[in-house]
Motif scaffolding. Structure first.
Motif, PDB file in Angstrom:
ATOM      1  N   PRO A  45     -21.156 -17.764  29.387  1.00 21.42           N
ATOM      2  CA  PRO A  45     -20.866 -16.848  30.493  1.00 21.42           C
ATOM      3  C   PRO A  45     -22.044 -16.555  31.416  1.00 21.42           C
ATOM      4  N   THR A  46     -23.228 -16.356  30.883  1.00 22.34           N
ATOM      5  CA  THR A  46     -24.363 -16.045  31.759  1.00 22.34           C
ATOM      6  C   THR A  46     -24.972 -17.284  32.385  1.00 22.34           C
ATOM      7  N   VAL A  47     -24.986 -18.388  31.654  1.00 21.88           N
ATOM      8  CA  VAL A  47     -25.562 -19.627  32.198  1.00 21.88           C
ATOM      9  C   VAL A  47     -24.668 -20.182  33.300  1.00 21.88           C
ATOM     10  N   LYS A  51     -27.317 -17.275  35.939  1.00 23.78           N
ATOM     11  CA  LYS A  51     -28.305 -16.238  35.649  1.00 23.78           C
ATOM     12  C   LYS A  51     -29.632 -16.808  35.151  1.00 23.78           C
ATOM     13  N   TYR A  52     -29.656 -18.111  34.852  1.00 21.47           N
ATOM     14  CA  TYR A  52     -30.880 -18.748  34.368  1.00 21.47           C
ATOM     15  C   TYR A  52     -31.157 -20.003  35.194  1.00 21.47           C
ATOM     16  N   ASN A  53     -32.441 -20.338  35.297  1.00 20.17           N
ATOM     17  CA  ASN A  53     -32.817 -21.633  35.864  1.00 20.17           C
ATOM     18  C   ASN A  53     -32.632 -22.654  34.748  1.00 20.17           C
ATOM     19  N   TRP A  54     -31.487 -23.310  34.761  1.00 20.97           N
ATOM     20  CA  TRP A  54     -31.111 -24.104  33.598  1.00 20.97           C
ATOM     21  C   TRP A  54     -31.917 -25.378  33.466  1.00 20.97           C
ATOM     22  N   ASP A  55     -32.422 -25.918  34.558  1.00 22.91           N
ATOM     23  CA  ASP A  55     -33.335 -27.060  34.459  1.00 22.91           C
ATOM     24  C   ASP A  55     -34.611 -26.644  33.737  1.00 22.91           C
ATOM     25  N   GLU A  56     -35.168 -25.505  34.125  1.00 21.15           N
ATOM     26  CA  GLU A  56     -36.397 -25.025  33.497  1.00 21.15           C
ATOM     27  C   GLU A  56     -36.172 -24.729  32.018  1.00 21.15           C
ATOM     28  N   GLU A  57     -34.990 -24.261  31.673  1.00 21.39           N
ATOM     29  CA  GLU A  57     -34.680 -24.018  30.268  1.00 21.39           C
ATOM     30  C   GLU A  57     -34.711 -25.324  29.474  1.00 21.39           C
ATOM     31  N   LEU A  82     -29.949 -19.692  21.941  1.00 14.27           N
ATOM     32  CA  LEU A  82     -28.760 -18.872  22.159  1.00 14.27           C
ATOM     33  C   LEU A  82     -29.092 -17.386  22.081  1.00 14.27           C
ATOM     34  N   ASP A  83     -29.957 -17.025  21.151  1.00 16.06           N
ATOM     35  CA  ASP A  83     -30.343 -15.619  21.031  1.00 16.06           C
ATOM     36  C   ASP A  83     -30.959 -15.106  22.325  1.00 16.06           C
ATOM     37  N   GLY A  84     -31.723 -15.962  22.997  1.00 10.14           N
ATOM     38  CA  GLY A  84     -32.383 -15.567  24.227  1.00 10.14           C
ATOM     39  C   GLY A  84     -31.451 -15.420  25.409  1.00 10.14           C
ATOM     40  N   LEU A  85     -30.237 -15.928  25.274  1.00 11.31           N
ATOM     41  CA  LEU A  85     -29.272 -15.861  26.378  1.00 11.31           C
ATOM     42  C   LEU A  85     -28.424 -14.590  26.337  1.00 11.31           C
ATOM     43  N   GLY A  86     -28.586 -13.804  25.281  1.00 10.32           N
ATOM     44  CA  GLY A  86     -27.832 -12.561  25.192  1.00 10.32           C
ATOM     45  C   GLY A  86     -26.505 -12.741  24.470  1.00 10.32           C
ATOM     46  N   LYS A  87     -25.881 -11.627  24.166  1.00 15.90           N
ATOM     47  CA  LYS A  87     -24.629 -11.625  23.417  1.00 15.90           C
ATOM     48  C   LYS A  87     -23.456 -12.046  24.301  1.00 15.90           C
ATOM     49  N   VAL A  88     -22.596 -12.882  23.742  1.00 12.65           N
ATOM     50  CA  VAL A  88     -21.386 -13.323  24.445  1.00 12.65           C
ATOM     51  C   VAL A  88     -20.244 -12.375  24.102  1.00 12.65           C
ATOM     52  N   LYS A  89     -19.649 -11.806  25.133  1.00 13.32           N
ATOM     53  CA  LYS A  89     -18.556 -10.866  24.919  1.00 13.32           C
ATOM     54  C   LYS A  89     -17.228 -11.607  24.721  1.00 13.32           C
ATOM     55  N   GLU A  90     -16.312 -10.932  24.077  1.00 21.30           N
ATOM     56  CA  GLU A  90     -14.997 -11.531  23.859  1.00 21.30           C
ATOM     57  C   GLU A  90     -14.273 -11.699  25.185  1.00 21.30           C
ATOM     58  N   ARG A 127     -18.624 -22.749  18.870  1.00 17.03           N
ATOM     59  CA  ARG A 127     -17.166 -22.621  18.973  1.00 17.03           C
ATOM     60  C   ARG A 127     -16.780 -21.231  19.512  1.00 17.03           C
ATOM     61  N   PHE A 128     -17.541 -20.231  19.150  1.00 13.88           N
ATOM     62  CA  PHE A 128     -17.278 -18.890  19.672  1.00 13.88           C
ATOM     63  C   PHE A 128     -17.454 -18.879  21.191  1.00 13.88           C
ATOM     64  N   ILE A 129     -18.488 -19.587  21.672  1.00 13.46           N
ATOM     65  CA  ILE A 129     -18.708 -19.670  23.120  1.00 13.46           C
ATOM     66  C   ILE A 129     -17.548 -20.411  23.786  1.00 13.46           C
ATOM     67  N   GLU A 130     -17.038 -21.466  23.128  1.00 15.00           N
ATOM     68  CA  GLU A 130     -15.882 -22.173  23.688  1.00 15.00           C
ATOM     69  C   GLU A 130     -14.696 -21.216  23.833  1.00 15.00           C
ATOM     70  N   ARG A 131     -14.442 -20.414  22.824  1.00 12.45           N
ATOM     71  CA  ARG A 131     -13.300 -19.499  22.860  1.00 12.45           C
ATOM     72  C   ARG A 131     -13.510 -18.359  23.858  1.00 12.45           C
ATOM     73  N   ASN A 132     -14.754 -18.063  24.161  1.00 12.37           N
ATOM     74  CA  ASN A 132     -15.082 -16.938  25.044  1.00 12.37           C
ATOM     75  C   ASN A 132     -15.930 -17.417  26.226  1.00 12.37           C
ATOM     76  N   ARG A 133     -15.488 -18.512  26.779  1.00 13.98           N
ATOM     77  CA  ARG A 133     -16.228 -19.198  27.834  1.00 13.98           C
ATOM     78  C   ARG A 133     -16.180 -18.427  29.158  1.00 13.98           C
ATOM     79  N   HIS A 134     -17.043 -18.868  30.066  1.00  9.91           N
ATOM     80  CA  HIS A 134     -17.115 -18.251  31.388  1.00  9.91           C
ATOM     81  C   HIS A 134     -15.807 -18.449  32.144  1.00  9.91           C
ATOM     82  N   GLN A 135     -15.388 -17.419  32.856  1.00 13.34           N
ATOM     83  CA  GLN A 135     -14.193 -17.474  33.697  1.00 13.34           C
ATOM     84  C   GLN A 135     -14.576 -17.059  35.115  1.00 13.34           C
ATOM     85  N   GLY A 136     -13.884 -17.615  36.091  1.00  7.67           N
ATOM     86  CA  GLY A 136     -14.129 -17.220  37.472  1.00  7.67           C
ATOM     87  C   GLY A 136     -15.101 -18.133  38.190  1.00  7.67           C
ATOM     88  N   LYS A 137     -15.727 -17.612  39.235  1.00  7.39           N
ATOM     89  CA  LYS A 137     -16.590 -18.406  40.099  1.00  7.39           C
ATOM     90  C   LYS A 137     -17.790 -18.951  39.328  1.00  7.39           C
TER      91      LYS A 137
END
Length: 549
Positions: A45-47, A51-57, A82-90, A127-137
């Motif tokens: 969701p945040t990536v 919210k992050y420079n993903w190339d630099e990551e 993953l810990d550094g990216l913050g908690k993924v909400k349901e 798998r949790f991230i897959e189930r609670n993936r980013h939605q929207g723009k």
């Protein structure tokens, strides 16, 4: 009594063997990193929101990946990431995607559960991230307004970057691989499994000895998608094959390069090059051997298109002359012919009639020059012919619907579409296509024949599919390019551009056109003798068909 030293040595050997068995190879670690990086880029969701420079990551995590050797160590690197990216909400709305009519031939996230590379704990988190993936723009992708093919956004191009930076080279591979992985509708049709392509290409990108090797690695990667749309050319790739050209074009037929025309007729005459000359060897090497060796650098959805696209790889070279062996009139000879820079060639102008009436009261329309404003005039002039041959061995000008109205007595479905679900990357959604033709009295009552070949590509194939739904239509020719669907642009690291077919185009019964080409009723192809005689054998076959009944 057993020797204690020997026992210790045996234990050490066993430990060493166990550690070696549990160790991951460099390619395994980098392939896993490419997949995790791409998955998080489009799913987290945040990536995915930018919210992050993903190339630099990626640049930050690569040294850590290099230092570890086991599954547990590698998984810990990813867990810390993953810990550094913050908690993924349901995600409460993610389950609603099941309402879509999915085409899932491309979709495969089974690698998330690869026990050889990932620990169970890491797999569970992914798998949790897959189930609670980013939605929207999304930050890195959007959807075209009408066709809904993917548009790649907000990627740094690194124009002018240092090719010798291994991290940038890997970024180029990882970025392209993941765009294809999640948004190329025909990934499942590639000759080589896309995971295998990644494993194969990692050493080529990682250990490129020079800039030319790097550019050839990009070309080889892009060719691996088996998509005629997916061309790639840079000064380095062109230099690999050579900037000098012979002044003639050719078709590859029966292992020979048969001269079919001239880029510069005056220069061709200087070396007595003639239409129909069947060149069998270049600098002592057989044409078929040259083609096979270069095929990994020749894009195309199928072999006929690859042969058509081999124009730069058979005769080009670094010098202004080349030795050829050729057959003319049943006699085999050899000679040295001149090659020229492209700037030295002066192609003659070719003018084509939009339409005409052939002998036997048969109409002919060149779809490559026919425009919408010409359709009414052309169909009116050809209305009393016993047949109209529509030549689609070219690139039409958006006239398909106007022509279909004349040759159809009802509205017809002629295609279905799949487009990427950006909220569930890797999955594609079915959509009904637009209809063609109009219900009512048939406006043209004669036979209709469509001519196609490997130059019939993309919109030309779409045009053929549309016109095939007419009341009395026969398609004659050879396998078409097999590249249909609006294109999506991808920029490689360095700013070099390529494209892929961005949506899936199918017949109404869900038969693919990608790689296969459009349906053909009567096969017909040029022969060497026909080329020598200056005949259009495909057109002749159409005329023969019209006159046969």
């Amino acid at each position: 009594m057993k020797n204690p030293i020997l026992i210790v040595l045996l234990i050490l050997v066993c430990l060493k063997a166990a550690i070696a068995q549990n160790s991951l190879t460099e390619t395994e670690k980098l392939a896993a990193t490419a997949k995790v990086w791409g998955f998080l880029k489009y799913y987290h969701p945040t990536v995915a929101a930018g919210k992050y420079n993903w190339d630099e990551e990626l640049f930050r995590v690569l040294p850590k990946v290099k230092e570890v050797s086991t599954r547990e160590e590698l998984s810990r690197v990813y867990m810390d990431w993953l810990d550094g990216l913050g908690k993924v909400k349901e995600c409460k709305g993610c389950s609603q995607n099941s309402n879509h009519d999915y085409f899932d031939n491309n979709f495969d996230l089974s690698w998330l559960d690869d026990g050889k590379v990932f620990t169970a704990g890491l797999s569970e988190r992914l798998r949790f991230i897959e189930r609670n993936r980013h939605q929207g723009k999304k930050f890195y992708v959007s959807s075209a307004n009408i066709a809904r093919n993917v548009i790649v956004t907000n990627e740094t191009t690194y124009v002018g970057s240092d090719w010798s930076d291994a991290s940038l080279r890997l970024l180029s591979l990882f970025r392209y691989w993941n765009i294809v992985e999640y948004f190329f509708p025909y990934k499942y049709q590639a000759d080589t499994d896309w995971d295998v392509v990644l494993d194969r290409m990692i050493p080529e990108f990682l250990y490129a000895k020079n800039e030319s090797d790097y550019h050839l690695a990009m070309l080889g990667l892009i060719v691996s998608v088996n998509d005629s749309h997916a061309g790639f050319s840079t000064d380095r790739t062109r230099a690999h094959f050579g900037f000098y050209w012979i002044p003639a074009n050719f078709n590859l037929i029966d292992g020979k390069a048969v001269i079919t025309g001239f880029y510069d007729e005056a220069l061709a005459k200087k070396d007595d090059l003639r239409i129909g000359d069947a060149i069998t060897k270049v600098n002592g090497r057989e044409i078929g051997t040259i083609f096979r060796e270069n095929e990994k650098y020749i894009n195309g959805s199928n072999i006929p298109k690859k042969k058509s696209n081999a124009y730069y790889s058979i005769f080009n070279g670094p010098s202004d002359s080349v030795r050829v062996e050729y057959t003319r009139g049943g006699v085999t000879s050899s000679k040295t012919i001149k090659r020229y820079l492209a700037s030295e060639l002066k192609p003659g102008k070719q003018e084509s009639e939009i339409f005409k009436i052939l002998d036997g009261n048969i109409g002919y329309v060149n779809m490559g020059v026919l425009e919408t404003k010409d359709v009414a005039e052309a169909m009116g002039a050809l209305n009393n012919t016993k047949a109209i041959i529509f030549d689609i061995r070219n690139y039409p000008k958006q006239t398909l619907y106007a022509v279909a109205d004349y040759i159809s007595s009802k509205s017809n479905d002629f295609y279905r579409v799949t487009y990427p679900d950006l909220d569930y990357p890797g999955r594609f959604i079915w959509k009904s296509g637009r209809q063609s033709g109009q219900s009512g009295e048939l406006r043209y009552r004669g036979k209709v024949v469509l001519l196609v070949n490997e130059r019939t590509q993309s919109h030309a194939e779409f045009t053929a599919m549309c016109l095939q739904t007419g009341d009395n239509v026969t398609t004659i020719g050879s396998q078409t390019s097999g590249a249909d669907g609006n294109v999506s642009t991808i920029e490689m690291v360095g700013g070099y551009k390529t494209v892929i077919s961005g949506i899936g185009i199918f017949y109404p019964d869900s038969t693919e056109t990608q790689r296969k080409g459009v349906r053909i009723d009567i096969e017909a192809s040029p022969t060497i003798q026909g080329i020598i005689d200056g005949r259009d054998e495909v057109l002749e076959k159409a005329i023969e068909f019209v006159n046969s009944k």
